[in-house]
Design a protein around this motif. Structure first.
Motif, mmCIF file in Angstrom:
data_model
loop_
_atom_site.group_PDB
_atom_site.id
_atom_site.type_symbol
_atom_site.label_atom_id
_atom_site.label_comp_id
_atom_site.label_asym_id
_atom_site.label_seq_id
_atom_site.Cartn_x
_atom_site.Cartn_y
_atom_site.Cartn_z
ATOM 1 N N THR A 43 0.960 -1.102 -0.093
ATOM 2 C CA THR A 43 -0.089 0.123 0.109
ATOM 3 C C THR A 43 0.808 1.210 0.039
ATOM 4 O O THR A 43 1.669 1.332 0.749
ATOM 5 N N ILE A 45 1.048 5.156 -0.103
ATOM 6 C CA ILE A 45 0.630 6.569 0.250
ATOM 7 C C ILE A 45 1.693 7.518 -0.196
ATOM 8 O O ILE A 45 2.739 7.500 0.179
ATOM 9 N N SER A 46 1.170 8.479 -0.894
ATOM 10 C CA SER A 46 2.078 9.698 -1.407
ATOM 11 C C SER A 46 1.643 10.955 -1.296
ATOM 12 O O SER A 46 0.576 11.191 -1.187
ATOM 13 N N ASN A 54 -3.253 13.361 -0.512
ATOM 14 C CA ASN A 54 -2.544 12.388 -0.677
ATOM 15 C C ASN A 54 -3.140 11.537 -1.830
ATOM 16 O O ASN A 54 -4.106 11.720 -2.314
ATOM 17 N N SER A 55 -2.144 10.556 -2.156
ATOM 18 C CA SER A 55 -2.622 9.728 -3.217
ATOM 19 C C SER A 55 -2.283 8.088 -2.486
ATOM 20 O O SER A 55 -1.488 8.216 -2.065
ATOM 21 N N THR A 56 -3.364 7.310 -2.370
ATOM 22 C CA THR A 56 -3.384 6.129 -1.935
ATOM 23 C C THR A 56 -3.400 5.029 -2.958
ATOM 24 O O THR A 56 -4.438 5.132 -3.702
ATOM 25 N N ARG A 57 -2.704 4.157 -2.917
ATOM 26 C CA ARG A 57 -2.747 3.044 -4.104
ATOM 27 C C ARG A 57 -2.299 1.623 -3.311
ATOM 28 O O ARG A 57 -1.510 1.687 -2.667
ATOM 29 N N ALA A 80 3.012 1.910 3.323
ATOM 30 C CA ALA A 80 2.188 1.962 4.550
ATOM 31 C C ALA A 80 1.855 0.939 5.360
ATOM 32 O O ALA A 80 1.658 -0.003 4.640
ATOM 33 N N VAL A 85 -2.407 3.398 7.237
ATOM 34 C CA VAL A 85 -3.719 3.433 6.335
ATOM 35 C C VAL A 85 -4.739 3.882 6.950
ATOM 36 O O VAL A 85 -5.529 4.583 6.598
ATOM 37 N N VAL A 88 -4.762 7.588 7.569
ATOM 38 C CA VAL A 88 -5.163 8.626 6.335
ATOM 39 C C VAL A 88 -6.365 8.359 6.050
ATOM 40 O O VAL A 88 -7.248 9.355 5.691
#
Length: 114
Positions: A43, A45-46, A54-57, A80, A85, A88
């Motif tokens: 995971t 987070i950026s 943020n961006s979460t992928r 993360a 997680v 966020v």
């Protein structure tokens, strides 16, 4: 009436050009690699410098598997843990914590094992 429509079109075009000129960020491709013999969930987070949030992928990587991801230079990247997680997803930020990586131009096409 025609003058005001023409003026509006010119104004919109000028605004679009000014935004296009200011958003010349350098994109950097990094490669994440699963060094485990087991599949792993990753995971990410950026926090990019040009964005407010943020961006979460999330990705599943097979053993030895890789994933190429593009980030803007200066982006803080976090691999993360579950508690991050949850933080966020509750609306809070984690960008004061130590990141896994702060993306630099020199990181382009580099492999980062986890």
């Amino acid at each position: 009436m025609k003058k005001s429509i023409l003026l509006a079109i010119v104004l919109v075009c000028c605004t679009g050009i000014s935004f296009a000129q200011t958003s010349k960020s350098i994109m950097v491709t990094i490669i994440l690699k699963n060094k485990s013999i087991l599949p792993k969930k990753c995971t990410i987070i950026s926090y990019a410098p040009s964005e407010i949030g943020n961006s979460t992928r999330g990705y599943w990587l097979l053993p030895g598997g890789t994933k190429k991801i593009k980030f803007e230079e200066g982006t803080k990247v976090y691999l993360a843990k579950q508690d991050q997680v949850y933080t966020v997803m509750s609306g809070k930020r984690i960008d004061q914590q130590t990141p896994f990586l702060v993306v630099k131009k020199e990181d382009n096409n580099q492999i980062f094992k986890f």
